[in-house]
Design a protein around this motif. Structure first.
Motif, PDB file in Angstrom:
ATOM      1  N   LEU A  12       0.878  -1.244   0.218  1.00  0.00           N
ATOM      2  CA  LEU A  12       0.330  -0.071  -0.272  1.00  0.00           C
ATOM      3  C   LEU A  12       1.154   1.172  -0.382  1.00  0.00           C
ATOM      4  O   LEU A  12       1.994   1.567   0.806  1.00  0.00           O
ATOM      5  N   GLU A  50      -2.434   5.574  -0.113  1.00  0.00           N
ATOM      6  CA  GLU A  50      -4.378   4.781  -0.125  1.00  0.00           C
ATOM      7  C   GLU A  50      -4.511   4.491   1.381  1.00  0.00           C
ATOM      8  O   GLU A  50      -5.753   4.941   2.409  1.00  0.00           O
ATOM      9  N   ILE A  64      -9.171   8.915   1.754  1.00  0.00           N
ATOM     10  CA  ILE A  64      -8.535   7.874   2.148  1.00  0.00           C
ATOM     11  C   ILE A  64      -8.077   7.079   3.503  1.00  0.00           C
ATOM     12  O   ILE A  64      -8.776   7.921   4.755  1.00  0.00           O
ATOM     13  N   THR A 109      -6.637  -3.504   2.202  1.00  0.00           N
ATOM     14  CA  THR A 109      -6.960  -3.764   0.511  1.00  0.00           C
ATOM     15  C   THR A 109      -7.915  -4.603   0.390  1.00  0.00           C
ATOM     16  O   THR A 109      -8.425  -4.844  -0.863  1.00  0.00           O
ATOM     17  N   ILE A 125      -9.987  -1.757  -0.926  1.00  0.00           N
ATOM     18  CA  ILE A 125      -9.768  -1.245  -2.713  1.00  0.00           C
ATOM     19  C   ILE A 125     -10.141  -3.146  -3.571  1.00  0.00           C
ATOM     20  O   ILE A 125     -10.589  -2.695  -4.568  1.00  0.00           O
TER      21      ILE A 125
END
Lengths: 383, 383, 383, 383
Positions: free
Chosen positions: C5, C77, C100, D335, D338
């Motif tokens: 990330l 991210e 974010i 993650t 995402i």
């Protein structure tokens, strides 16, 4: 109802460390009455010491004592021998021949010939002979022995035993310190120094707990302190019966170790670890399981440990000494009253009736606060 | 030469835990002779118990004992009261009025009125009254008190004391267990359960060591076990004199804690920590320095601790019990010989002359190996 | 294959303790790449710090960073916020609104209004928000939580949690020490001192492990150090959901305690104890059984602990740091070679090829001695 | 500003324990970038592993890697060799000859000839060669070494070192366990089993800390497990330079010991003790003084330890791993967002914004209770 045995003592006059320990040990469970003594090789000191210790029959020598006591109808049934190493053999022999049971400090003798002769005499006379390897009396040592004998470790592979002290790191014997003097003197201690003084304890403990005998040793014995006449360190590799192996380390020159005796035993199925500095615990790990701590009297502690215990689990064994301290301090206070003199100030640290009053006030205040939504509640001041 | 005091006992017949502890404590330092007793409220059991314990003068009640002993020229000089909490007041009062010094188990009484009355009586009669908050007898507790009183901690700010047990986690009192029954019975224990039984020990210890008195409490007292008639847990916040604060936690429902009494005290200059489960150690940290461990009799240990010690540093106090175990096992072996019967098999775990022979062989083999470039050297087999 | 990330950081420039810790933590498992930062509220220091730390995109303020990064296709991210307590809210809010994910140091905010607003924003935006109550990451803390959730303790009754330090025993904030300054400043820390700094960690740990929520508190919060503007000690009694009770003690004025965070939980069936100072162990005692020690990765350790572990059982977690130290010292040696300058002498304590040679000699000599009846065997001298 | 070195790796593909440890160690302090690898002797697995680990340049063999990297302008500056013992020599030689610094796992080689050849090559090429005896990287090990070198112990007399494990108590190698297989296989481990695997660590540690070299050994090496092809136990007596003596015990068949590496050193003036299982502590006793505990970063801890530390005193070194765990769990959560998939449930144990809200509520309630005479104060329920 337990019989109280009539006991005599050889050596260990007032001021001797190990003599006092033997007397306390004899008294603790109320199974002996100390009635006769030859406390010193000096006849005058022997007589004076017996008087100071409230012992009714005092002798000028152990020979006289053995001869006389064995003829009395109320003579001693057992004798404690608490002299230096080189003076164990002669009194032990004399009392055994007189038909009196013997309790003797370790090591047994300084020569193998003397040792074998005593063994033969014990056998011939059919008497009890106890050797005070005192560490075998700990409940958790008895527990360890029981667990190994019942197979909880499986066949034993490894035995590591250590007895580590620091009090001889410097040439203390040259300062006049009595304990150091005789322990480093070949004439009084025999051919071994640390090895005889503490190495034999470690060795006895390893054999006692595992039930194995040692067949071979390879050793490196050292005197580190310059001018010392006996060893102060011994590294030993051990080969036991049934293929077990081990290591023994005895030293008196390792700063930071007061009396660090420890034993670790590992078998095919489990391991056990014990340290004298916290003797109420035994660490036990079955292979592939979590390590568990067995406490004296707690879960997992068996009958051998229970036989050697006086108090419930959780209280370390010093509990009795702490309790005794209160009694002893109170004896001083009471005696001072009787004798109309001021008590020893150190004896005044005993809780009294005022402390009891404070305790009741505390309980009352806590209960009141809790009933009253935990409001802050005053404790009346000491009056 | 120490005087031996004539002692009586009320309560604590054979089988009672705390009675046996008091007798051992009285015997340990040889300052008392137990000569009279009213061991039970049941007259028959009282007489039988005294006989079993070799106590020469047995009484059917404490009233009879107080009256009779106070008239004899060789009457008791002190009495131990080891009855349940609700039965402390009456015998204590009776013996005090008879001019006899009193040693009493804690807590003093179950009501404040009784407590204050005893305090007044003690004062009026000019007698010694000892309350057996036994933890104050530990050498390292005396050491902690001495260090605080001499200012090594600076002004005390924080006092954390805990007494944590697990034996009442379940409703044990419903199974007929005697210790649990009377301790959870308001009629015999008074209004407090764990709080009175162990909370008072914790409270006494905090006050004893710091010399401070507690002025206010805010408390939350709980009964976790359903159906139990007294508390089994107490959380208490404390405010002491001179601005110190603290916390006290007493519980009997915390699995994994046998008898976990601990005290931590922090001042402006240093901190002290002590745990009863390893009572020979005291942890001491001057602010900004390394933590150090003071051991009983070791470096940094002072006169108050020395006054309460019997053995040199390094040996934990259970050392004496382990030593006593050998004497007691040997008493059984010797008695069995005298009585021509087999000894209790558990008593046979005592090293004897054969072990002494093995020890001498070991020393000889080690010395020979070391002299011989550490060659493996045989130990002759046990014979 | 794990995604890496893109991470940003707010606060925590070179020299800040907690910033460095966050960066190491992000790097350890190779799941983040630190690519953007606003390391200081001082724009110049922010830029310089980023350069020193090899961070490619440096910003003069967090506002600029949030605005810019949220527009880049390769923007961050997630962001780490490692500013003082009073500066958590604004950047957290800004990055959340920018879409974010946020990782934020504790305590969340200094007012409840801000805290609730962040909670609402997280919910509305559907983002991940991590609060670094770092003690919850210990494998044995995860293990404790798992054991309680699966019922191994039965219903929980008692929760004792402590966080004890000594570093504020004196008025350190008056000496200019930065950590002490902001932590005792209401403007930067909010209304709570020790309570906010370490009490919240203790509280979070108790709730995390037990899964209970706390419903009521009764508290005594104190400032012991004269002139200090926030508390340095808090005693708290706790009442949890489902009838559990407990105690929390947080202090920074207890000499001898560096960072002594501990948690003890007792249920109807068992007890658990954990101490941060030896975090690889968890003590577990089922009622009526022996105490056992669960080790990270060892027997009895379950899947939650395994998920949080990197190395096999037996190695304490510091193992990785020790290993890293060798790599880092070697980096210095190698860099010095490349840069043709002498290395930092402290970096030279790394075993090298010569040590490897010595190791092989040792193995050879040991094997030869053992084959040769344990004869003393020379090791060739270092060459 | 620290340079980041370009690093390569030989061996240690995904799943290998020690390879992962080396990578974490290289990453922790951000001094290396892993850019090239030959992770396996199987070319296909080597290529796949490099991809999984985000390593940009993958090679089919170490020979190819050494040849290629040494020619690139951006070629690796150092290489880590983490293959089994018998495969250290060849790649170490190849990279050294290619002018690349080497970091190599221990033991160096399986024959003395290979070891000496590497030593000569290192000298000739003027390169850095690090051997990862990782225990030397612990701050308290560095501290011990520093204290001995500055004379705080006086001349060293005794060195006791042990490395005790239990994982080979049974014939694990016959079950297909990979770690056990190669470690008990003479072809891959060389002539020594436990002795080479862990005995060499113990030996290195003793020499590293004391600065002494060992001159003679007398040893008893044993294979306890039937059918095992290499030793699983070694008892060794040691004679060091300058008259010091010692004992070394390495075993893998002692149930209850996961990774019990310990070192004790005693000099004429003081003693030091360290145990890897609690590596943040060092016990130090000057003769005749109290035992003190030196903690990493605490009072008494010096510059060598500080050089090897990342975090302040009080936090054990596992602190960083616990911190990292939160980052890693959050990486998984982010993650998953995402990638629009559910996260691993184990990753959800991270405190979030709701926990932050609860923390603020707690602080508010505690402060309110304390202001309000410690009245019980409600905490609003979780929303």
């Amino acid at each position: 109802m337990n019989r109280r045995l009539r006991l005599g003592m050889v050596g260990g006059g007032p001021g001797a460390f190990i003599g006092a320990v033997h007397r306390i040990a004899a008294r603790l469970d109320d199974r002996y009455e100390l009635v006769a003594a030859a406390l010193s090789s000096d006849a005058e000191r022997s007589m004076a010491g017996a008087k100071e210790l409230h012992i009714s029959r005092a002798y000028r020598s152990f020979e006289e004592m053995a001869a006389s006591e064995s003829k009395r109808p109320d003579g001693i049934e057992a004798v404690s021998i608490v002299t230096p190493n080189n003076l164990h053999y002669a009194p032990a022999k004399a009392f055994l021949e007189a038909g009196i049971h013997v309790i003797c400090d370790k090591p047994l003798t300084t020569t193998l010939g003397d040792a074998l002769d005593l063994a033969e005499t014990v056998k011939r006379m059919g008497l009890v002979f106890g050797l005070t390897h005192n560490y075998t009396g700990y409940p958790m040592v008895r527990q360890a022995r029981e667990m190994i004998s019942t197979g909880e470790l499986g066949p034993v592979r490894l035995i590591q035993v250590e007895y580590v002290q620091d009090w001889l790191t410097t040439p203390l014997e040259k300062t006049g310190q009595k304990q150091a003097e005789w322990r480093t003197d070949p004439a009084r201690s025999g051919p071994a120094g640390s090895l005889g003084d503490i190495g034999t304890h470690a060795y006895n403990l390893a054999c006692f707990v595992t039930g194995l005998s040692c067949e071979h040793v390879a050793a490196d014995v050292t005197t580190f302190v310059s001018g010392r006449r006996l060893d102060d360190n011994a590294h030993v590799m051990l080969r036991f019966s049934k293929g077990a192996k081990g290591g023994l380390w005895a030293t008196q020159v390792a700063p930071g170790n007061e009396n660090n005796l420890s034993l670790r035993v590992y078998g095919e199925k489990a391991g056990l670890e014990w340290r004298q500095e916290n003797p109420n615990l035994l660490s036990f790990t079955p292979l592939g399981q979590t390590r568990r701590t067995i406490t004296r009297g707690g879960p997992g502690s068996g009958s051998a440990a229970a036989h050697a215990s006086r108090i419930p689990s959780g209280h370390p064994e010093g509990y009795l000494e702490a309790f005794a301290q209160l009694y002893t301090d109170l004896a001083e206070q009471i005696t001072a009253k009787i004798e109309k003199r001021p008590p020893n100030p150190d004896s005044l640290s005993v809780p009294g009736v005022g402390d009891g009053v404070e305790g009741v006030k505390f309980v009352n205040a806590v209960l009141e606060s809790s009933r009253n939504r935990s409001a802050w509640t005053a404790i009346p001041p000491p009056h």
